[in-house]
Design an enzyme around this catalytic site. Structure first.
Site, PDB file in Angstrom:
ATOM      1  N   GLU A  89     -16.336   3.702   2.613  1.00 53.04           N
ATOM      2  CA  GLU A  89     -14.784   4.301   3.321  1.00 53.04           C
ATOM      3  C   GLU A  89     -14.405   4.855   1.634  1.00 53.04           C
ATOM      4  O   GLU A  89     -15.778   4.797   0.584  1.00 53.04           O
ATOM      5  CB  GLU A  89     -14.099   2.582   2.453  1.00 53.04           C
ATOM      6  CG  GLU A  89     -13.711   2.264   3.868  1.00 53.04           C
ATOM      7  CD  GLU A  89     -13.211   0.725   3.276  1.00 53.04           C
ATOM      8  OE1 GLU A  89     -12.023   0.434   2.652  1.00 53.04           O
ATOM      9  OE2 GLU A  89     -13.788  -0.359   3.736  1.00 53.04           O
ATOM     10  N   HIS A 149     -14.422  -2.297   5.816  1.00 52.10           N
ATOM     11  CA  HIS A 149     -13.001  -3.049   5.992  1.00 52.10           C
ATOM     12  C   HIS A 149     -13.530  -3.901   7.837  1.00 52.10           C
ATOM     13  O   HIS A 149     -14.430  -3.201   8.840  1.00 52.10           O
ATOM     14  CB  HIS A 149     -12.067  -2.409   6.109  1.00 52.10           C
ATOM     15  CG  HIS A 149     -10.904  -2.756   6.390  1.00 52.10           C
ATOM     16  ND1 HIS A 149     -10.110  -3.071   8.353  1.00 52.10           N
ATOM     17  CD2 HIS A 149      -9.616  -2.870   5.886  1.00 52.10           C
ATOM     18  CE1 HIS A 149      -9.054  -3.403   7.712  1.00 52.10           C
ATOM     19  NE2 HIS A 149      -9.067  -3.549   6.547  1.00 52.10           N
ATOM     20  N   ASN A 175       0.872  -1.332   0.083  1.00 52.05           N
ATOM     21  CA  ASN A 175      -0.123   0.360  -0.055  1.00 52.05           C
ATOM     22  C   ASN A 175       1.009   1.062  -0.021  1.00 52.05           C
ATOM     23  O   ASN A 175      -0.146   2.730   0.156  1.00 52.05           O
ATOM     24  CB  ASN A 175      -0.853   0.179   1.205  1.00 52.05           C
ATOM     25  CG  ASN A 175      -1.627  -1.274   1.544  1.00 52.05           C
ATOM     26  OD1 ASN A 175      -2.805  -1.446   0.318  1.00 52.05           O
ATOM     27  ND2 ASN A 175      -2.193  -1.641   2.601  1.00 52.05           N
ATOM     28  N   ASP A 231     -14.021   6.288   6.501  1.00 45.59           N
ATOM     29  CA  ASP A 231     -12.728   6.187   6.727  1.00 45.59           C
ATOM     30  C   ASP A 231     -11.536   6.342   4.974  1.00 45.59           C
ATOM     31  O   ASP A 231     -12.122   5.651   3.897  1.00 45.59           O
ATOM     32  CB  ASP A 231     -12.574   4.367   6.477  1.00 45.59           C
ATOM     33  CG  ASP A 231     -11.039   4.099   7.205  1.00 45.59           C
ATOM     34  OD1 ASP A 231     -10.003   3.856   6.318  1.00 45.59           O
ATOM     35  OD2 ASP A 231     -11.313   2.689   7.909  1.00 45.59           O
ATOM     36  N   HIS A 285      -6.953   4.478   2.119  1.00 46.88           N
ATOM     37  CA  HIS A 285      -6.286   3.908   0.603  1.00 46.88           C
ATOM     38  C   HIS A 285      -6.956   5.485  -0.487  1.00 46.88           C
ATOM     39  O   HIS A 285      -6.834   5.237  -1.281  1.00 46.88           O
ATOM     40  CB  HIS A 285      -7.435   3.106   0.328  1.00 46.88           C
ATOM     41  CG  HIS A 285      -6.733   1.489   0.910  1.00 46.88           C
ATOM     42  ND1 HIS A 285      -5.901   1.125   0.852  1.00 46.88           N
ATOM     43  CD2 HIS A 285      -7.683   0.678   1.678  1.00 46.88           C
ATOM     44  CE1 HIS A 285      -5.983   0.188   1.602  1.00 46.88           C
ATOM     45  NE2 HIS A 285      -6.724   0.258   2.037  1.00 46.88           N
ATOM     46  N   SER A 318     -11.290  -0.913   0.307  1.00 41.42           N
ATOM     47  CA  SER A 318      -9.025  -1.862   0.006  1.00 41.42           C
ATOM     48  C   SER A 318      -9.755  -2.696  -0.791  1.00 41.42           C
ATOM     49  O   SER A 318      -8.554  -2.826  -1.598  1.00 41.42           O
ATOM     50  CB  SER A 318      -9.650  -1.813   1.505  1.00 41.42           C
ATOM     51  OG  SER A 318     -10.316  -3.051   2.005  1.00 41.42           O
ATOM     52  N   LYS A 320      -0.219   3.483   4.459  1.00 42.42           N
ATOM     53  CA  LYS A 320      -0.211   3.263   3.659  1.00 42.42           C
ATOM     54  C   LYS A 320       0.429   3.944   2.537  1.00 42.42           C
ATOM     55  O   LYS A 320       1.726   4.087   2.605  1.00 42.42           O
ATOM     56  CB  LYS A 320      -1.704   2.962   3.055  1.00 42.42           C
ATOM     57  CG  LYS A 320      -2.547   2.206   4.233  1.00 42.42           C
ATOM     58  CD  LYS A 320      -3.884   1.616   3.733  1.00 42.42           C
ATOM     59  CE  LYS A 320      -4.189   0.800   4.988  1.00 42.42           C
ATOM     60  NZ  LYS A 320      -3.947  -0.423   5.108  1.00 42.42           N
TER      61      LYS A 320
END
Ligand SMILES: Cc1ncc(COP(=O)(O)O)c(C=O)c1O
Length: 380
Positions: free
Chosen positions: A166, A125, A36, A195, A198, A170, A226
């Site tokens: 998110e 997640h 990541n 979240d 990423h 992910s 990440k």
């Protein structure tokens, strides 16, 4: 064999039979399409050198924090860093946790109470799922990115309502429809929690800020492990939320605070992020290129995504593993994501792109993926 050993043996055998037995591996010498480390910060000599230079300013820095934040582990440096990161993300306040897992666990386990409702995207997640499991609130799940389904769940929600998404998922790499989610959440007086694990770095300071929604979301989790290349995470929100988490989030209270070196690395990583437009641009170019190259042959389904996470569906644990093994033999660190991490039938190669990948590597990877022999695990 003791009963406990018997149980362990049975569970491990089950995993072997399902082809999803997990093993720890060390990998070296392969082209990284797995980590990541989207902007190369984790491997950045520049970041390392900047940290080493800056640390000279703190000759008495401790190797470890020596205790939890509420005991000896708090420092003026940590509090200042929290405020700097909150300012960077245009949030009122922030609280650093030891990891993104801890941050989400603490937030979701402590905030929603019995009688409240947490509604999560079905692809949310594991750390949010675990946090919700520790809370006494009702949990509803809505279909991935499906606003109609979310609205149905909102209509049945009771108490204080939280919706968790998110900004970039992910495993699929696709984005949540944040602007529409904000509108819907407002209609039902729900609190949206995003979240940004990423998205941060890949999309500048994150998608919430890119869409200018920082005042519309209730809280954000930003992870440092990440694109920022460090370790740890911060929950962003109001000063009140910060105080609440200090008082009630058990994954914050009952754990040793991060070491100074880690915090300093995070601080400098944020400085680098401010001047990483070149890396972000290159990454975006490689993402577009990979999508084009890999889809030249329509052999596999690529999950639609504009992020650094590109997933190619290869249904079946054995099949996905075989394909990954072929790519590894050909020099690429690509891993299979198996069920139960993803739903059965949605097994995949999760390919992560980085600013340090080259165009030549992308072309070679794409042609290896599309190599008809790869399904049989032969050399091309
Ligand atoms: C969406 C999301 N949130 C949180 C986490 C956990 O972050 P960390 O690795 O810092 O524990 C991850 C990491 O896998 C993630 O993908």
């Amino acid at each position: 064999m003791s009963q406990a050993e018997d149980f362990i043996q049975k569970k491990l055998t089950e995993r072997l039979q399902l082809d999803n037995f997990r093993v720890l591996k060390t990998v070296s010498g392969l082209v990284d399409f797995c980590s990541n480390d989207y902007l190369g910060f984790a491997r950045s000599e520049k970041l390392k050198a900047l940290v080493e230079a800056e640390i000279q300013q703190y000759p008495n820095y401790p190797n470890g924090s020596g205790g939890s934040r509420l005991l000896t582990g708090n420092t003026a440096f940590t509090e200042a860093l929290e405020q700097q990161i909150a300012d960077f993300h245009q949030a009122e306040a922030g609280l650093i946790f030891n990891s993104g897992y801890d941050a989400n666990l603490g937030l979701f386990a402590s905030l929603p109470q019995r009688g409240d409702t947490i509604i999560t995207d079905e692809l949310i997640h594991a750390c949010i799922i675990d946090g919700v499991r520790l809370s006494y609130a009702n949990r509803f799940i809505f279909k991935h990115n499906d606003l109609n389904d979310l609205e149905k769940k909102l209509q049945n929600a009771k108490g204080i309502i939280y919706v968790a998404v998110e900004s970039v998922y992910s495993m699929d790499g696709d984005e949540a429809p944040l602007a529409d989610l904000v509108t819907l959440a407002q209609k039902y007086n729900a609190n949206l929690i995003v979240d940004e694990a990423h998205a941060t770095g890949v999309f500048g300071s994150g998608l919430v800020q890119k869409l200018k929604l920082e005042n519309e979301v209730f809280a954000r989790t930003v992870t440092f492990g990440k694109a920022l290349g460090s370790h740890g995470a911060i929950v962003l929100g109001s000063e009140n939320l910060r105080n609440y988490l200090i008082n009630f989030a058990r994954s914050f209270i009952y754990t040793t605070a991060p070491a100074f070196h880690q915090l300093l690395t995070t601080k400098i990583a944020y400085q680098l992020l401010k001047s990483s437009q070149k890396e972000q641009k290159k990454l975006n170019k490689l993402i577009a290129m990979f999508k084009k190259e890999v889809q030249k042959k329509h052999q596999y389904q690529l999950i639609e995504s504009n992020s650094a996470i590109q997933s190619i569906l290869i249904p079946g644990n054995a099949e996905a593993k075989q394909k990954a093994a072929f790519l590894q033999k050909n020099g690429f660190d690509v891993r299979a994501i198996l069920s139960s991490t993803v739903a059965a039938g949605m097994e995949r190669l999760r390919i992560c792109l980085h600013s340090y990948n080259t165009e030549a590597e992308i072309i070679r990877l794409s042609s290896a993926i599309n190599n008809p022999l790869s399904a049989n695990n032969h050399e091309p």
